[in-house]
Scaffold this motif. Structure first.
Motif, PDB file in Angstrom:
ATOM      1  N   LEU A 189     -13.101 -24.216  84.437  1.00  0.00           N
ATOM      2  CA  LEU A 189     -13.673 -24.866  83.253  1.00  0.00           C
ATOM      3  C   LEU A 189     -14.162 -23.901  82.193  1.00  0.00           C
ATOM      4  O   LEU A 189     -14.472 -24.313  81.077  1.00  0.00           O
ATOM      5  N   GLN A 190     -14.220 -22.605  82.532  1.00  0.00           N
ATOM      6  CA  GLN A 190     -14.919 -21.706  81.612  1.00  0.00           C
ATOM      7  C   GLN A 190     -14.284 -21.627  80.221  1.00  0.00           C
ATOM      8  O   GLN A 190     -14.967 -21.294  79.262  1.00  0.00           O
ATOM      9  N   THR A 191     -13.019 -21.976  80.137  1.00  0.00           N
ATOM     10  CA  THR A 191     -12.389 -21.927  78.817  1.00  0.00           C
ATOM     11  C   THR A 191     -12.471 -23.273  78.087  1.00  0.00           C
ATOM     12  O   THR A 191     -12.056 -23.385  76.944  1.00  0.00           O
ATOM     13  N   ASN A 192     -12.990 -24.295  78.780  1.00  0.00           N
ATOM     14  CA  ASN A 192     -13.170 -25.590  78.107  1.00  0.00           C
ATOM     15  C   ASN A 192     -14.179 -25.459  76.966  1.00  0.00           C
ATOM     16  O   ASN A 192     -15.111 -24.661  77.056  1.00  0.00           O
ATOM     17  N   PRO A 193     -14.026 -26.266  75.918  1.00  0.00           N
ATOM     18  CA  PRO A 193     -15.070 -26.281  74.885  1.00  0.00           C
ATOM     19  C   PRO A 193     -16.366 -26.853  75.472  1.00  0.00           C
ATOM     20  O   PRO A 193     -16.335 -27.606  76.449  1.00  0.00           O
ATOM     21  N   THR A 194     -17.479 -26.465  74.883  1.00  0.00           N
ATOM     22  CA  THR A 194     -18.776 -26.908  75.389  1.00  0.00           C
ATOM     23  C   THR A 194     -19.215 -28.153  74.639  1.00  0.00           C
ATOM     24  O   THR A 194     -19.257 -28.151  73.405  1.00  0.00           O
ATOM     25  N   GLY A 195     -19.556 -29.199  75.386  1.00  0.00           N
ATOM     26  CA  GLY A 195     -20.024 -30.435  74.759  1.00  0.00           C
ATOM     27  C   GLY A 195     -21.452 -30.312  74.257  1.00  0.00           C
ATOM     28  O   GLY A 195     -22.076 -29.258  74.356  1.00  0.00           O
ATOM     29  N   LYS A 196     -21.952 -31.406  73.719  1.00  0.00           N
ATOM     30  CA  LYS A 196     -23.306 -31.418  73.167  1.00  0.00           C
ATOM     31  C   LYS A 196     -24.338 -31.567  74.271  1.00  0.00           C
ATOM     32  O   LYS A 196     -24.170 -32.384  75.178  1.00  0.00           O
ATOM     33  N   LEU A 197     -25.411 -30.809  74.165  1.00  0.00           N
ATOM     34  CA  LEU A 197     -26.498 -30.873  75.150  1.00  0.00           C
ATOM     35  C   LEU A 197     -27.686 -31.606  74.527  1.00  0.00           C
ATOM     36  O   LEU A 197     -28.251 -31.139  73.527  1.00  0.00           O
ATOM     37  N   VAL A 198     -28.016 -32.742  75.083  1.00  0.00           N
ATOM     38  CA  VAL A 198     -29.113 -33.560  74.555  1.00  0.00           C
ATOM     39  C   VAL A 198     -30.286 -33.454  75.525  1.00  0.00           C
ATOM     40  O   VAL A 198     -30.154 -33.776  76.701  1.00  0.00           O
ATOM     41  N   LEU A 199     -31.423 -32.991  75.015  1.00  0.00           N
ATOM     42  CA  LEU A 199     -32.576 -32.769  75.883  1.00  0.00           C
ATOM     43  C   LEU A 199     -33.622 -33.848  75.620  1.00  0.00           C
ATOM     44  O   LEU A 199     -34.121 -33.972  74.504  1.00  0.00           O
ATOM     45  N   THR A 204     -21.562 -29.709  80.646  1.00  0.00           N
ATOM     46  CA  THR A 204     -21.186 -29.563  79.228  1.00  0.00           C
ATOM     47  C   THR A 204     -19.720 -29.180  79.080  1.00  0.00           C
ATOM     48  O   THR A 204     -19.115 -29.406  78.032  1.00  0.00           O
ATOM     49  N   ARG A 205     -19.131 -28.609  80.134  1.00  0.00           N
ATOM     50  CA  ARG A 205     -17.705 -28.262  80.053  1.00  0.00           C
ATOM     51  C   ARG A 205     -16.804 -29.406  80.518  1.00  0.00           C
ATOM     52  O   ARG A 205     -15.600 -29.382  80.340  1.00  0.00           O
ATOM     53  N   LEU A 206     -17.427 -30.404  81.161  1.00  0.00           N
ATOM     54  CA  LEU A 206     -16.644 -31.572  81.598  1.00  0.00           C
ATOM     55  C   LEU A 206     -16.737 -32.721  80.604  1.00  0.00           C
ATOM     56  O   LEU A 206     -15.858 -33.573  80.555  1.00  0.00           O
ATOM     57  N   SER A 207     -17.823 -32.779  79.840  1.00  0.00           N
ATOM     58  CA  SER A 207     -18.053 -33.987  79.037  1.00  0.00           C
ATOM     59  C   SER A 207     -18.460 -33.637  77.611  1.00  0.00           C
ATOM     60  O   SER A 207     -18.912 -32.531  77.330  1.00  0.00           O
ATOM     61  N   ASP A 208     -18.324 -34.601  76.718  1.00  0.00           N
ATOM     62  CA  ASP A 208     -18.696 -34.377  75.322  1.00  0.00           C
ATOM     63  C   ASP A 208     -20.208 -34.395  75.139  1.00  0.00           C
ATOM     64  O   ASP A 208     -20.742 -33.743  74.259  1.00  0.00           O
ATOM     65  N   PHE A 209     -20.875 -35.195  75.983  1.00  0.00           N
ATOM     66  CA  PHE A 209     -22.336 -35.265  75.885  1.00  0.00           C
ATOM     67  C   PHE A 209     -22.960 -35.049  77.270  1.00  0.00           C
ATOM     68  O   PHE A 209     -22.547 -35.697  78.240  1.00  0.00           O
ATOM     69  N   THR A 210     -23.935 -34.166  77.341  1.00  0.00           N
ATOM     70  CA  THR A 210     -24.711 -33.990  78.564  1.00  0.00           C
ATOM     71  C   THR A 210     -26.154 -34.327  78.231  1.00  0.00           C
ATOM     72  O   THR A 210     -26.739 -33.742  77.313  1.00  0.00           O
ATOM     73  N   VAL A 211     -26.700 -35.303  78.949  1.00  0.00           N
ATOM     74  CA  VAL A 211     -28.084 -35.700  78.689  1.00  0.00           C
ATOM     75  C   VAL A 211     -28.945 -35.162  79.817  1.00  0.00           C
ATOM     76  O   VAL A 211     -28.694 -35.424  80.993  1.00  0.00           O
TER      77      VAL A 211
END
Lengths: 582, 582
Positions: free
Chosen positions: A48-58, A306-313
């Motif tokens: 997954l390391q080359t996947n784009p990074t999704g948005k991180l929502v805290l 974040t490398r698997l999904s567009d949004f990580t909550v």
């Protein structure tokens, strides 16, 4: 309404393999642990390391009441709302400690229709990570006392000849590694260990010691901050557990126990995959406190999600002065990934409590008056919310306020609060969130606002850089962070600073341990205090985790059980199902 | 030869689903825990209860040296041998404690080519059952101290008014439930808990306490003896943890913590399915000590295995005076299933050590002379083997002696020993067993002899019936069992007997806790002692497990770490694999 465990049990869950596929994991990248849990292999990150990074929502909160404001409910609800909007989404949360589950607070799986399921597995042993942390921690403790015992038995020379090892000459009065247990056990806060029964000397030597709850172990912070197994192993080896008779630090590496500790935590480094009631893939990993540690889910889990999904909550413990601050200044500086958006959870009852007009205590019923309309209290408490919005913006991070609705809340007052927020000059968004009552359907507005805010450009600005002096870093958090007028180090803290510096520990992050019930260090001061001092009583070195924590006031690291603990409700029914868990 | 972990890692293992199918389990009857472990659901017993019961083979030993005689190697090797003879077979063994893994002894997965695999998973956390026992145990301990604290804080009346609960009035000097930890931690043997820091009183009241290793918890015996989840719950509720100020017993049920303890152990009640290196399905379940508890794998695991397979091979701790005796008098009387055959493991070195001419100590190298031919020592030590054969026959159970071969053993001496056994008047069979070096191929002769002996008719005769008085039962084990001349109760033990009887605890089994290094209670007396007394110092009530244990001499329930503990060898290699575990 049904109880949490009833809702959870009546929900149809997906086999965990389906959840893994939905998350984008390949067959070899996870190992099922029963029907509804899986360990995610760190090998997945290689792919997954080359996947784009999704948005991180805290998800963070206003200054909370002791009852909590529903941050996990909002986190899970928001993830479900984003999924309903057809976004690819994962949630990352911490593993609950069993202490509060059996003690006062109950579970920490969210609630109502926004839960991680099966909630009883999340709230109890899960996949054993906290047990592994506990075992590794206490192995080091046993290693320390055994070493002191064997070295002192017939003197250092004899020990060296007998064992072929170099004597470490640990000062029994300067052991800084306590033992841990995943329970609320007041009687273990301070103990005398190594006692001898009358006439017997086999137990060694006496010394004063104590137990913390496992979540307070430095190893829990290490687990949450490690980037991979090798980093975990190296961090463990750096942990300072004692000082020798010359005042030099003694590490787990010196005790030759670091390898075995890492072995004990080899499976714990893999996040556990579960699902929300609506089938959103959720990673559970680590559970550090948000006072003496940084209070956030793990870097590894975020990295995978974040490398698997567009949004990580994900969520940080307590208010934005606590878990959120540490997520930015400690976690993000180590991981290189800052939050793209912060959700600030606010409740009518929490804001009114922040007026200082009510006194809420854990384990006691909420006064009915708190749910009555009270514009004065709301207006006074609103200052607290404003502070948290400004605090989030200070780091360059866009904010969304989630007003977490309780059934007793008045519609009129909710709309009033919403309007007050919309009037603010900040670029803040607001939504009423009903994740508890309606799951993802109840958070659609919130999810839309979050999507909006994550489209803004973030210029992340932490409060300090690691290269600054420890004192500068502490002042940055107190003054630029909390808005304090000053920070005062006790004589003891000053001496410790000098000692840490002497031993080369001056490029670490700082972690202020204070009450979560106020932005200041005095839990009775509500709202948005100013002109206060942050008194630092004592410092603790966490060289493995990579921070120095500063004790500002009393911080309890081993809770106690109340008169009528939550465990009294727990049992198995005739069919062997768990009852009484909430 | 390769190390145990190298052999294990180089072996091709079956996916656990294949092992489950081979064992005869249906898909819904197990839940995979990763690739090589599964929890077996107790629902399987509903389907299997009408199946015929296979033969139960119990592996025991001569009086062992502190190094052990290879009982687990023989158990696993024999199971593999039976499988090579095309019999349907399962093995049932106990879960190893992590204390010895990190301490002196190392792992307990067998060794060489007779191991349960993956050995590192068996030896470390496995599926968390010991952690669950530890958590449940310490929850009760925290509940006791919290209750005393809250009741004493402002007096009993105030407590009752405040909480709505009836005061239990626990006598702090008569708490009989210690805490536990799954480590060898000498410094925790005796501790003072509830200490107050100067000027603080939040920690309650001081009292003397201590920690046992988790395997010594009564809950471990409860887990091993329970027949189902309901029985587990009920047994937990019967556990006496303290006495009140009037001397009446206080149970976990009185504390309202029994339900939560059962909840904590809900998954632990399911045996863990693994495989041997040759793919024989193996159930791992519970790990009670063989002195203060009965030292055998669980009734539930045996129950499942004997209904799935024609042969179930299991083992009892230490010599036949210990684990085997307790398997017959405690376990078989509770389960209703007696062993069909006993395998007595003997070694040349063990028999010679039983001559009394050698002094072996754990953690120290074996003197080379022990491997030289020494007919006198062998002849003297042979008396011990004869005693154990007679002991097994005493219960009406046929015996096979397995001479467990070590690489240094002389062929001539092995054959000499074999011939000596063949000359005995008992209907005993004998085979040289090479499970360590050759796996199942090395135990074919042993397996054939076991099949032969299990075809004999067994008239199982325990030493006592539960209806007898406790004193009669103790005397039966000492005199009829060990061959002692007498059993002497201390004044304290006599008082305790009277007290237990008064509270209705007189139909329980008895469990004598003595040294495993002699048939007598004096570990230095080797061979086949006679004319000795069994002094009972103290009794302990285990009302949940269903026995009273008698302390005959010093029995250590919390081991210590040596100078150079085994943990020093453990680490992760560059690829993240565990190294240094044996």
């Amino acid at each position: 309404m049904l109880s949490d465990i009833e809702i959870c049990r009546s929900s149809a869950l997906l086999p965990i393999a389906n959840v893994a596929i939905q998350a984008g994991l390949q067959d070899s990248e996870y190992h099922s642990q029963g029907q509804y849990k899986a360990k995610v292999s760190l090998d997945s990150l290689k792919r997954l390391q080359t996947n784009p990074t999704g948005k991180l929502v805290l998800v963070t909160a206003i200054t909370p009441t002791p009852l909590g404001e529903g941050k996990t409910v909002t986190t899970i609800g928001l993830a479900q709302g984003l999924a309903k909007l057809k976004h690819s989404v994962m949630a990352c949360i911490r593993q609950p400690s069993m202490g509060p589950v059996f003690g006062v607070k109950g579970g920490a799986a969210g609630g109502g229709y926004s839960q991680v399921a099966p909630m009883e597995e999340l709230n109890l042993h899960l996949t054993g990570d906290i047990h592994a942390v506990t075992a590794a921690h206490n192995l080091a403790a046993a290693a320390i006392d055994a070493r002191i015992y064997h070295e002192q038995r017939n003197g250092y020379d004899d020990f060296e000849q007998r064992s072929g090892l170099k004597a470490l000459r640990i000062d029994p009065k300067r052991v800084v590694w306590k033992r841990v247990m995943d329970h609320n056990d007041r009687a273990l806060r301070m103990v005398t260990i190594g006692r001898n029964e009358e006439g017997k000397t086999i137990n060694g030597y006496e010394r004063e010691d104590g137990f913390d709850i496992s979540a307070a172990s430095e190893l829990m912070a290490v687990l949450a901050l490690a980037s991979n197994l090798k980093d975990l192993r190296n961090r463990i080896g750096r942990i300072v557990v004692a000082y020798d008779l010359d005042g030099a630090p003694v590490t787990t590496e010196d005790l030759q126990v670091a390898g075995a500790m890492a072995v004990s935590m080899k499976e714990a480094i893999e996040p556990t995959l579960m699902q929300t009631l609506e089938g959103v893939p959720t990673l559970i990993h680590a559970g550090p406190f948000a006072n003496i540690a940084h209070g956030n889910s793990s870097i590894i889990a975020d990295n995978i999600a974040t490398r698997l999904s567009d949004f990580t909550v994900t969520e940080g413990g307590f208010g934005s002065d606590m878990g959120f601050e540490k997520a930015c200044n400690i976690k993000a500086q180590m991981s290189g990934k800052a939050p793209d958006c912060a959700v600030i959870v606010a409740t009518l009852r929490g804001l009114k409590a922040n007026s200082g007009l009510y006194d809420l205590k854990p384990g006691q019923p909420i006064p009915d008056t708190l749910f009555e309309q009270d514009h004065e209290a709301l207006k006074a408490g609103f200052e607290n919310l404003k502070w948290h919005i400004n605090n989030v913006n200070k780091y360059g991070i866009p904010a969304v306020v989630a007003i977490n609705r309780f059934p007793q809340d008045s519609e009129e007052e909710l709309l009033q609060l919403k309007a007050m927020i919309e009037m603010l000059p900040n670029n803040v968004e607001v939504a009423i969130s009903e994740g508890f009552a309606s799951g993802g359907e109840g958070t659609l507005d919130l999810a839309q606002k979050v999507v909006l805010q994550t489209q803004r450009k973030v210029t992340f600005t932490p409060l300090y850089r690691l290269e600054q002096t420890t004192e500068e870093k502490l002042m940055a958090v107190a003054e630029a962070g909390y808005g304090a007028a000053s920070l005062t180090l006790s004589e003891k803290a000053k001496q410790q600073l000098a000692e840490f510096k002497k031993h080369g520990y001056d490029n670490l992050a700082v972690c202020l341990a204070k009450t979560p019930l106020s932005i200041s260090t005095d839990g009775s001061v509500k709202g948005a205090p100013a002109h206060f001092d942050v008194p630092v009583r004592e410092l603790k070195l966490c060289a493995g985790a990579g921070f120095i924590y500063a004790l500002c006031g009393n911080v309890m690291t081993m809770p106690g059980l109340p008169d009528k603990p939550a465990f009294m409700n727990l049992d198995l029914d005739e069919d062997g199902h768990i009852i009484g868990l909430s």
